[in-house]
Enzyme design. Structure first.
Site, short mmCIF file in Angstrom:
data_model
loop_
_atom_site.label_atom_id
_atom_site.label_comp_id
_atom_site.label_asym_id
_atom_site.label_seq_id
_atom_site.Cartn_x
_atom_site.Cartn_y
_atom_site.Cartn_z
N GLY A 107 26.05 5.83 76.43
CA GLY A 107 26.11 6.11 77.86
C GLY A 107 24.72 6.31 78.47
CD GLU A 110 27.78 2.31 78.31
OE1 GLU A 110 28.02 3.51 78.08
OE2 GLU A 110 28.63 1.41 78.26
CD GLU A 130 28.29 3.19 73.25
OE1 GLU A 130 27.59 2.38 72.61
OE2 GLU A 130 28.02 3.54 74.42
#
Ligand code: 3HC
Length: 712
Positions: A107, A110, A130
């Site tokens: 994340g 991201e 992930e």
């Protein structure tokens, strides 16, 4: 300073030189825990609304940008977010610059990918790991990364989960600029001021050019599925990652995001994700030894030596060099040293030939290994690891010499895999500075590193050994001093049952098939062929000579006596074509099994697959419980870590004890009690197992008996 946004302590917002600065401050790694996401959204909203702000910078406080979502939150109910930072940035009117140091993972990356620009210091690392915890990038990573690096590279990065160094990320197009590391914030503000007026804003979601690559090679997705089939066996996450990248190419951006969210939700509570999350935290817990004083002065190890230039010693020396650690390799004859160094050079050369190591890197590593031929030459080292023959008198002699030669304060470690550390330490006048450091074979590859605590080992020595293991890329795990320590001791019953089941009628092929289907990279008999049947043969002969009641293994003995030593002789439990390592079933082996069974009066019968799996693994679960009961291991989860990193146990099954919990202590105990009746003493159930069966409780949460533990 502008008003703080969101949770003041987790995300700070300030304005400097017309740039809104969003600082994420959630130690230790700025995970996107509760409050952090909202804090970022609040800060972005504030920056967007402030007319004095021309651009924004997103930066991490402490040692990292953002290491990803807070893994502890997965699997727990949480509200669906009303707003997402990614969407806010995409809809915003001002450029946002991600300024990356340390790690931008999951994340975290991201968030950076949603920013309009990404700058990083040269030693930063980025990645979407992930898949390693059984999920997929759920914050748009599967849709944005292919737009920057192309779908093929994106699949490679997402499926491997690897950490990409900033210079490589720059070359791939993930990072726009590498900047000097001394004042990242100042660099980021200067960068933001430079791009403040650029329009249109470069949004990754709008980039389509790199996606065209898939049109020229539409088979790339199926080719990737085929390529990962072996290593992704029994797992869903890697395939879902491919499906999402394929969607990035085939669907409009927002539909791709919808699919990503759907598949993420499907994975979050899958059995593989739960097991992998457990493994992640178990691997962090294993580093902790309770009861050591907080202010313990841990001696620093900057230089090390290895005694014995055999296969093991050479592998250990390579482990040091691989992590940029200078090491001396001691053997007493020029021949032994030459042979040892040649073996090291050859091993590195194979990696260079395969393309996994650059020639310059090989040269650099070789230069870090200094062959020496006298104890005097290593006297100055901070620590020494002995890796000579696994015979107690030989080890004791070496330790007496080390004690005499090494400078005061130097730590003396033994790479014994089973011998008594106290007896070894007893050969020195500094038993407090002695501990076991057990590497697995091959030492330069395997990650498990057992640190064996002798009766007189000082806390500082123990802590230094744990730290040394981590410094050379290993996973250090505590073990009490007992025969076989923790890892091998839990594995021995498995090996025994493997041999006995073949005496009783299971075939090596069937046993291997069951374990490969379970998730091991290779079956135990195929692995025996790889390592050679002669070593355990010699051990059995030695044991038999010293113990009239020793129960041998007549089938592998017969194979060895026929010259079938495994792959190296072209035949063992299987046969092999020249130059090929594929095991081929051999009727001759079946004939030998039948012949020995007849001679010895073994009753042979058919086995079903589940019985094979359970007999192998339950025997080890029982032993693991006995080890905990004796206080020789700190926690059941440490044993799982050892099995994952030392024995090829499939990671997505969590580890031996985690897997056992899927069956339950009660069922395991009941089965073991039956086998105890049928097969005798070796199946005597552990008291801890019995207790868990009767009172409930998870095997994976069991701790070493505190009354017996030396530490804790
Ligand atoms: N969530 C929660 N805790 C985390 C965490 C995370 N993402 N990452 C690290 N931690 C914790 C560790 O458990 C450890 O806690 P402890 O001190 O209580 O044991 C502490 O932070 C320090 O971690 P390490 O010991 O691992 O520190 P290192 O410096 O050795 O390594 C790291 C740093 C490389 C960032 C490593 O911690 C790591 O790999 N973390 C996980 C990264 C990851 O998987 N990110 C993706 C998460 S999933 C996601 O983002 C989903 C999204 O797509 C929606």
């Amino acid at each position: 300073m502008a008003e703080a946004a969101g949770d003041k302590t987790l995300v700070r917002y300030a304005v400097a030189e017309g740039i809104g600065v969003i600082t994420i401050d959630n130690p230790p790694v700025n995970a996107l825990g509760p409050g952090v996401r909202d804090g970022i959204i609040a800060a972005l909203t504030q920056g967007e609304a402030d007319p004095s702000v021309k651009a924004m910078v997103m930066i991490g406080a402490g040692r990292s940008f953002i290491a990803g979502a807070d893994i502890r939150q997965f699997g727990k109910p949480r509200p669906t977010p009303q707003q997402r930072a990614y969407e806010l940035i995409d809809a915003g009117s001002k450029p946002v610059v991600a300024a990356i140091h340390g790690y931008a993972l999951g994340g975290g990356l991201e968030h950076a990918l949603a920013c309009h620009y990404r700058i990083a210091v040269a030693n930063a690392k980025v990645g979407l790991p992930e898949v390693l915890i059984g999920i997929l990038p759920g914050g748009g990573g599967t849709q944005r990364l292919p737009r920057l690096v192309g779908p093929k590279k994106a699949m490679e990065l997402i499926i491997s989960g690897r950490h990409v160094p900033a210079p490589e990320a720059k070359a791939l197009g993930i990072i726009d600029e590498i900047v000097g590391g001394s004042d990242l914030l100042a660099e980021a503000i200067a960068y933001a001021k430079r791009v403040a007026g650029v329009r249109p804003l470069p949004r990754v979601r709008d980039k389509e050019d790199r996606l065209a690559e898939a049109k020229a090679d539409p088979g790339m997705f199926d080719a990737m599925r085929t390529a990962i089939a072996r290593r992704a066996r029994n797992q869903k996450a890697p395939y879902h990652c491919i499906a999402c990248v394929e969607a990035a190419v085939k669907l409009p951006f927002d539909e791709g995001i919808d699919l990503e969210r759907r598949l993420f939700a499907e994975l979050e509570n899958s059995e593989e994700a739960k097991a992998l999350r457990y493994a992640f935290f178990a691997e962090r817990e294993v580093a902790k030894i309770p009861g050591l004083p907080k202010d313990l002065a841990v001696p620093e190890v900057k230089t090390a030596a290895v005694v014995g230039a055999g296969t093991m010693g050479g592998g250990i020396a390579m482990s040091f060099a691989d992590f940029d650690f200078p090491v001396k390799l001691l053997d007493l004859t020029p021949e032994a040293l030459d042979k040892g160094m040649r073996r090291i050079r050859d091993t590195y050369a194979v990696s260079v030939k395969r393309g996994s190591l650059a020639q310059e890197e090989m040269d650099k590593r070789l230069a870090l290994i200094e062959p020496v031929d006298s104890y005097a030459a290593i006297a100055d080292c901070d620590a020494v690891i002995e890796a000579v023959f696994e015979v107690l008198p030989v080890k004791k002699e070496v330790f007496a010499k080390l004690d005499a030669a090494m400078k005061p304060g130097a730590l003396l470690f033994s790479n014994t895999s089973a011998l008594d550390i106290d007896a070894i330490a007893g050969a020195t006048r500094r038993p407090e500075a002695v501990a076991g450091t057990h590497f697995f074979v091959p030492a330069n590859v395997m990650k498990t590193f057992e640190v064996v605590d002798g009766t007189k080992t000082a806390p500082a020595t123990l802590a230094a050994a744990m730290k040394l293991g981590r410094a050379i890329g290993k996973i250090s795990a505590y073990a009490g001093n007992c025969d076989g320590f923790v890892a091998n001791r839990t594995r021995i019953p498995f090996n025994l049952e493997q041999g006995l089941m073949v005496e009783e009628g299971a075939t090596p092929e069937q046993v291997d098939k069951v374990m490969v289907a379970f998730g091991y990279p290779a079956g135990p008999f195929a692995v025996n062929d790889m390592s050679g049947l002669d070593i355990s043969y010699e051990t059995r002969k030695r044991r038999a000579a010293g113990d009239p009641n020793y129960r041998g293994q007549p089938i592998p003995d017969r194979l060895v006596e026929m010259g079938r030593l495994g792959q190296k002789t072209g035949a063992g439990w299987y046969r092999y074509e020249k130059g090929d390592r594929t095991p081929i079933s051999d009727p001759e082996v079946h004939r030998v099994i039948k012949e020995v069974a007849r001679e010895k009066g073994f009753h042979q019968r058919a086995f079903d697959d589940e019985e094979i799996l359970r007999r192998l693994l339950f025997s080890s679960v029982n032993e693991a419980c006995k080890i905990l009961e004796e206080g020789k291991a700190l926690r059941a989860s440490d044993i799982d870590v050892m099995w994952l990193n030392g024995f090829g146990f499939p990671r997505y099954r969590g580890g031996l004890m985690y897997w056992a919990d899927q069956i339950g202590a009660r069922d395991i105990y009941n089965q073991i009690a039956i086998w105890h009746q049928r097969y005798g003493a070796r199946w005597e159930p552990s008291r801890l197992l019995k207790q868990l069966a009767e009172q409930g409780g998870l095997l994976r949460e069991a701790k070493g008996d505190s009354a017996k533990l030396r530490r804790g």
